[in-house]
Scaffold this motif. Structure first.
Motif, mmCIF file in Angstrom:
data_model
loop_
_atom_site.group_PDB
_atom_site.id
_atom_site.type_symbol
_atom_site.label_atom_id
_atom_site.label_comp_id
_atom_site.label_asym_id
_atom_site.label_seq_id
_atom_site.Cartn_x
_atom_site.Cartn_y
_atom_site.Cartn_z
ATOM 1 N N ASN A 3 0.343 -3.476 -3.749
ATOM 2 C CA ASN A 3 0.612 -2.043 -3.846
ATOM 3 C C ASN A 3 1.798 -1.597 -2.997
ATOM 4 N N SER A 4 1.902 -2.120 -1.777
ATOM 5 C CA SER A 4 3.003 -1.686 -0.910
ATOM 6 C C SER A 4 4.362 -2.099 -1.492
ATOM 7 N N THR A 5 4.420 -3.255 -2.128
ATOM 8 C CA THR A 5 5.665 -3.710 -2.770
ATOM 9 C C THR A 5 6.013 -2.820 -3.954
ATOM 10 N N GLU A 9 3.011 2.246 -17.014
ATOM 11 C CA GLU A 9 3.177 0.926 -17.636
ATOM 12 C C GLU A 9 3.978 0.000 -16.737
ATOM 13 N N TYR A 10 5.000 0.571 -16.083
ATOM 14 C CA TYR A 10 5.815 -0.227 -15.158
ATOM 15 C C TYR A 10 4.959 -0.721 -13.995
ATOM 16 N N LEU A 42 -17.942 -6.517 -16.116
ATOM 17 C CA LEU A 42 -17.326 -7.098 -14.926
ATOM 18 C C LEU A 42 -16.159 -8.013 -15.248
ATOM 19 N N HIS A 43 -16.003 -8.381 -16.509
ATOM 20 C CA HIS A 43 -14.887 -9.244 -16.903
ATOM 21 C C HIS A 43 -13.595 -8.446 -17.102
ATOM 22 N N ASP A 44 -13.711 -7.123 -17.171
ATOM 23 C CA ASP A 44 -12.537 -6.267 -17.353
ATOM 24 C C ASP A 44 -11.888 -6.029 -15.990
ATOM 25 N N LYS A 45 -10.905 -6.840 -15.646
ATOM 26 C CA LYS A 45 -10.307 -6.791 -14.313
ATOM 27 C C LYS A 45 -9.605 -5.472 -14.028
ATOM 28 N N GLN A 81 2.014 -5.192 -11.381
ATOM 29 C CA GLN A 81 0.741 -5.734 -10.907
ATOM 30 C C GLN A 81 0.436 -7.079 -11.564
ATOM 31 N N LYS A 82 0.753 -7.182 -12.858
ATOM 32 C CA LYS A 82 0.515 -8.444 -13.556
ATOM 33 C C LYS A 82 1.383 -9.566 -12.999
#
Length: 434
Positions: free
Chosen positions: A185-187, A173-174, A340-343, A179-180
């Motif tokens: 990813n590297s961060t 969840e974190y 395809l709308h499900d990111k 991501q939101k």
């Protein structure tokens, strides 16, 4: 004469109307202590209806059992206040972890009910003092822990959790939360590292199950470089000789699936460096065979893009049309009913599907003796470099590759442009004036 009790740090009562009432419509009265903006809370075990609570004055009002219940919660507050005072007589520093232990009546020290972030902070401080990490690593970790507390507060309403409450799902969840916020990813991996180290330390201290720590440590995200989406500042591409090797190997590979992956590479090269994310989501309705063009909403940026297709790209599509022409997606990598709308699901499938491709192409690259890893993104770079060497205008290349601006193209491929400029001067700018 008795000792004067501490009055500097005392708790405040509040009614937990943010939680569901019991079957009789009553809410729990909680006791809240604050230390440096951080909270330590405990249940007074007294429940009343909301109409009997004065939120502004933080007291009960007109309750039938006002005297008894008030005495009960005041006794609890006084006992905690006394415990805090006694601790301060023996110790100079009161931490939020210690305060929470005192407020909640738990033993003081490292237990499964120790606050995780406090425990993590102590772990990083210890590593710093031992010289295992530098001050910047320590400070970055502490900054990351503050963001982790913010995540806990936004997600669960409280900025703390016990070591025993750390789970794989919570860390996932974190990750989603970061991501939101737009973190790459590297961060996110840098933020996960101190959490993972702390989880491992908790196993040694017998505060956390080893299987949980191990599963958390498997949550590292693949970086763009590992996914073949980017190789940092280095541009890797195939020369024409290396491309001949690649095509020769295509007919010799043992597994048909490997040949499919090589087709993806060749199509990307001939479709103006189309990214893997767009190969994955390419639908037959995006292809216009009559006009020899491709039009779709790009995965990156969610913007429409149209490119002309050369004869090689059309031949590859015709071969695949015999195989997947009745399906929705050109390369059959997604189910026909995929949304395809499900990111989030799109991202998951991109990572999932690309792993096998990365492994296979890397093996092909090793057979070719390449000094770099072969990936789908190498096809994108190959298209750009070949186009520049053939004298295609950089503005045209930028548009075909759907770069946000021509400056991006120039920055990435700057070192390949001098030769092209020299060719332009020799072929087009030799003015016949002398």
């Amino acid at each position: 004469m008795g000792r004067v009790k501490a009055t500097k740090l005392t708790g405040k009562f509040y009614l937990r109307t943010d939680r569901n009432p019991d079957k009789n419509g009553k809410y729990a009265i909680y006791l809240d202590y604050v230390l440096d903006t951080k909270h330590a809370r405990t249940d007074t075990e007294v429940w009343i209806e909301e109409k009997y609570w004065d939120a502004e004055r933080e007291i009960m009002r007109k309750h039938p059992q006002y005297a008894r219940l008030t005495n009960q919660i005041e006794k609890k507050r006084q006992a905690i206040d006394d415990a805090i005072y006694d601790y301060l007589q023996k110790k100079k520093r009161l931490t939020i972890d210690v305060l929470r232990s005192l407020v909640q009546g738990r033993p003081i020290g490292k237990t499964a009910d120790t606050d995780f972030v406090e425990y993590a902070t102590e772990t990083m401080e210890e590593r710093y003092k031992l010289g295992k990490i530098g001050i910047s690593v320590r400070d970055n970790a502490l900054c990351g822990f503050n963001k982790f507390r913010k995540f806990l507060a936004e997600t669960y309403g409280e900025d703390s959790l016990f070591v025993s409450e750390l789970t794989v799902d919570l860390v996932k969840e974190y990750i989603f939360w970061r991501q939101k916020q737009g973190n790459i990813n590297s961060t996110i991996n840098k933020a996960l590292t101190p959490i993972m180290r702390t989880a491992k330390r908790a196993v040694i201290d017998k505060l956390l199950d080893a299987s949980i720590a191990e599963a958390i440590c498997d949550l590292y995200l693949p970086t763009k470089k590992e996914l073949g989406e980017d190789d940092g500042d280095e541009v890797h591409y195939l020369t024409e000789e290396q491309m001949k090797q690649f095509i020769a190997l295509r007919d010799k590979v043992k597994y048909p699936r490997t040949r499919d992956f090589m087709d993806y590479f060749l199509f990307s090269l001939n479709a103006c460096g189309l990214r893997f994310s767009d190969l994955l989501t390419l639908e037959w309705r995006n292809i216009d065979f009559a006009k020899k063009s491709l039009r779709k909403i790009l995965y990156k940026g969610d913007k429409p893009h149209e490119i002309p297709l050369n004869d090689n790209a059309i031949r590859i599509l015709e071969q695949w049309h015999d195989r997947t022409g009745e399906n929705r997606f050109v390369f059959g990598l997604l189910d026909d009913d995929f949304d395809l709308h499900d990111k989030e699901e799109r991202k998951r499938m991109r990572l999932n599907k690309n792993r096998a491709i990365i492994t296979s192409l890397r093996t092909i690259g090793e057979k070719m003796g390449l000094p770099f890893h072969l990936t789908i993104h190498v096809a994108r770079h190959t298209f750009a470099v070949w186009a520049l060497n053939k004298g295609v205008d950089v503005h045209v290349i930028s548009r075909l590759m759907a770069h946000s601006s021509v400056m991006v193209t120039e920055k990435v491929y700057a070192k390949f442009m001098p030769d092209t400029l020299q060719q332009e001067v020799q072929s087009k700018l030799n003015f016949n004036i002398i």
